[in-house]
Design a protein around this motif. Structure first.
Motif, short mmCIF file in Angstrom:
data_model
loop_
_atom_site.label_atom_id
_atom_site.label_comp_id
_atom_site.label_asym_id
_atom_site.label_seq_id
_atom_site.Cartn_x
_atom_site.Cartn_y
_atom_site.Cartn_z
N GLY A 8 0.79 -1.22 0.00
CA GLY A 8 0.00 0.00 0.00
C GLY A 8 0.82 1.28 0.00
O GLY A 8 0.25 2.35 0.02
N ARG A 9 2.15 1.15 -0.04
CA ARG A 9 2.99 2.34 -0.05
C ARG A 9 3.78 2.42 -1.34
O ARG A 9 4.37 1.44 -1.78
CB ARG A 9 3.96 2.32 1.14
CG ARG A 9 3.33 2.72 2.46
CD ARG A 9 4.41 2.94 3.50
NE ARG A 9 3.87 3.50 4.73
CZ ARG A 9 4.62 3.87 5.75
NH1 ARG A 9 5.93 3.73 5.70
NH2 ARG A 9 4.07 4.38 6.84
N GLU A 10 3.79 3.59 -1.93
CA GLU A 10 4.58 3.83 -3.13
C GLU A 10 6.06 3.89 -2.76
O GLU A 10 6.43 4.36 -1.70
CB GLU A 10 4.12 5.15 -3.76
CG GLU A 10 4.84 5.51 -5.04
CD GLU A 10 4.40 6.85 -5.57
OE1 GLU A 10 5.03 7.35 -6.51
OE2 GLU A 10 3.43 7.41 -5.01
N THR A 11 6.90 3.41 -3.66
CA THR A 11 8.33 3.40 -3.40
C THR A 11 8.95 4.74 -3.75
O THR A 11 8.79 5.24 -4.87
CB THR A 11 9.02 2.28 -4.22
OG1 THR A 11 8.46 1.03 -3.86
CG2 THR A 11 10.51 2.26 -3.95
N ALA A 12 9.67 5.35 -2.81
CA ALA A 12 10.35 6.63 -3.04
C ALA A 12 11.78 6.42 -3.50
O ALA A 12 12.29 7.19 -4.31
CB ALA A 12 10.32 7.48 -1.77
N ILE A 13 12.45 5.40 -2.97
CA ILE A 13 13.83 5.08 -3.36
C ILE A 13 13.88 3.61 -3.76
O ILE A 13 13.41 2.75 -3.02
CB ILE A 13 14.82 5.34 -2.21
CG1 ILE A 13 14.82 6.83 -1.81
CG2 ILE A 13 16.24 4.91 -2.61
CD1 ILE A 13 15.70 7.13 -0.61
N ARG A 14 14.46 3.35 -4.92
CA ARG A 14 14.60 1.97 -5.39
C ARG A 14 16.04 1.75 -5.83
O ARG A 14 16.56 2.49 -6.67
CB ARG A 14 13.63 1.67 -6.53
CG ARG A 14 13.68 0.22 -7.02
CD ARG A 14 12.70 0.02 -8.18
NE ARG A 14 11.33 0.27 -7.76
CZ ARG A 14 10.54 -0.65 -7.20
NH1 ARG A 14 11.01 -1.87 -6.97
NH2 ARG A 14 9.31 -0.35 -6.86
N ALA A 41 9.89 2.95 1.18
CA ALA A 41 8.51 3.37 0.92
C ALA A 41 8.34 4.85 1.24
O ALA A 41 8.95 5.38 2.17
CB ALA A 41 7.54 2.54 1.75
N ARG A 42 7.50 5.51 0.46
CA ARG A 42 7.25 6.93 0.67
C ARG A 42 6.64 7.19 2.05
O ARG A 42 5.75 6.48 2.49
CB ARG A 42 6.32 7.46 -0.42
CG ARG A 42 6.23 8.98 -0.47
CD ARG A 42 5.43 9.43 -1.70
NE ARG A 42 5.98 8.89 -2.94
CZ ARG A 42 7.05 9.38 -3.56
NH1 ARG A 42 7.69 10.42 -3.05
NH2 ARG A 42 7.47 8.85 -4.69
N ASN A 77 12.27 9.08 -6.30
CA ASN A 77 11.01 9.67 -6.80
C ASN A 77 10.79 9.36 -8.27
O ASN A 77 10.23 10.17 -9.01
CB ASN A 77 10.99 11.18 -6.56
CG ASN A 77 10.64 11.54 -5.14
OD1 ASN A 77 10.07 10.73 -4.40
ND2 ASN A 77 10.99 12.74 -4.73
N GLY A 78 11.27 8.21 -8.71
CA GLY A 78 11.08 7.81 -10.10
C GLY A 78 12.14 8.33 -11.04
O GLY A 78 12.13 7.97 -12.23
N THR A 198 9.99 11.29 3.44
CA THR A 198 10.64 9.99 3.39
C THR A 198 12.06 10.14 3.92
O THR A 198 12.80 11.03 3.51
CB THR A 198 10.71 9.46 1.94
OG1 THR A 198 9.38 9.40 1.42
CG2 THR A 198 11.34 8.09 1.88
N VAL A 199 12.45 9.27 4.86
CA VAL A 199 13.76 9.38 5.51
C VAL A 199 14.55 8.09 5.31
O VAL A 199 14.08 7.01 5.66
CB VAL A 199 13.61 9.66 7.02
CG1 VAL A 199 15.00 9.75 7.68
CG2 VAL A 199 12.82 10.94 7.26
#
Length: 276
Positions: A8-14, A41-42, A77-78, A198-199
């Motif tokens: 349920g959480r969008e990924t901020a860093i991959r 996760a964001r 952030n993509g 996001t930390v």
């Protein structure tokens, strides 16, 4: 072991299969990162836990576009850190291991300076808002060099938030701080996450990761060897057992017996001071 990002959480860093080596004097390469995978996760706090030399700062420098990876991919952030570096820098803020404040300027002047460099309207209002947010208003007019270590670190984090970055990376933010200052920084980090930031936190302190992180990734010899919530990681080991052993009386026991106290004959193996 690698566990999926919280549902349920969008990924901020991959991060996928990141590798990095440094050349040595003998013309050999020293591998520092050996295929790192990581998701953040964001709106969450993820702690990257590892000893000195594990590769934490190298990964942080790659994510902040200060260093190019030898292999693999990473995005914030993509935005790809290799091909969209300018977009990454607009959405990320990095706070290094030591507070980067100008100790000659006042706390407010430090914030105003950064706001002007970012070409923000009304830098004074930006500074005042951040001083209030980080409970530094009363000290804002004093030279930053007179502040305590914890206050300077909070100011450093406040400076990192100018421009409202959605992702902030804290590289060992409590290194060298006393216990009270550490607690102040911990509360600041919790507040950031509560506000939706996001930390990504790198640390070598086990208690810091346990106290702050929604998820913990353990980096060892250039690889993530475990990744999960604190509870999931603790469940990897067998549950603790409680044993009772006899112990010799201490001088405190002797004193209490002589003046009318009682002396226990058995105690748990844990230190009695732990319960105080």
């Amino acid at each position: 072991m690698s566990l999926p990002t919280a549902p349920g959480r969008e990924t901020a860093i991959r991060v996928r299969a990141i590798e990095k080596s440094y050349p040595q004097k003998d013309r050999t390469d020293l591998p520092v990162l050996r295929g790192v995978d990581l998701d953040v996760a964001r709106g969450s706090i993820v702690a990257l836990l590892g000893s000195n030399g594990a590769g934490k700062t190298t990964l942080v420098r790659i994510l902040s576009t200060l260093l190019a990876a030898d292999a693999g991919t990473a995005s914030v952030n993509g935005f790809d850190v290799a091909t969209q570096a300018a977009d990454v820098r607009e959405s990320i803020s990095l706070t290094g291991q030591f507070a980067a404040v100008d100790e000659i300027l006042t706390g407010r002047e430090n914030l105003v300076l950064i706001a002007r460099l970012r070409h923000l309207p009304d830098p004074g209002r930006v500074a005042d808002d951040l001083l209030a947010r980080f409970r530094l208003t009363e000290a804002g007019g004093r030279r930053a060099g007179t502040w305590s270590g914890g206050m300077r670190r909070r100011l450093d984090i406040a400076m990192s938030l100018i421009g409202d970055p959605s992702v902030i990376v804290l590289d060992e933010p409590t290194t060298g701080l006393d216990p009270q200052a550490r607690l102040e920084v911990w509360q600041t980090v919790r507040t950031l996450a509560e506000d939706g930031t996001t930390v990504l936190l790198t640390t070598q302190y086990l208690d810091e990761a346990d106290q702050l992180a929604d998820r913990i990734a353990i980096l060892h010899e250039g690889r993530v060897v475990a990744d999960g919530t604190p509870a999931e990681l603790k469940a990897l080991l067998p549950p603790a057992t409680v044993e009772y052993v006899e112990r010799q009386p201490s001088l405190e026991d002797v004193f209490l017996a002589l003046v009318g106290g009682t002396t226990p004959t058995t105690t748990p193996t844990s230190d009695p001071e732990d319960d105080r």
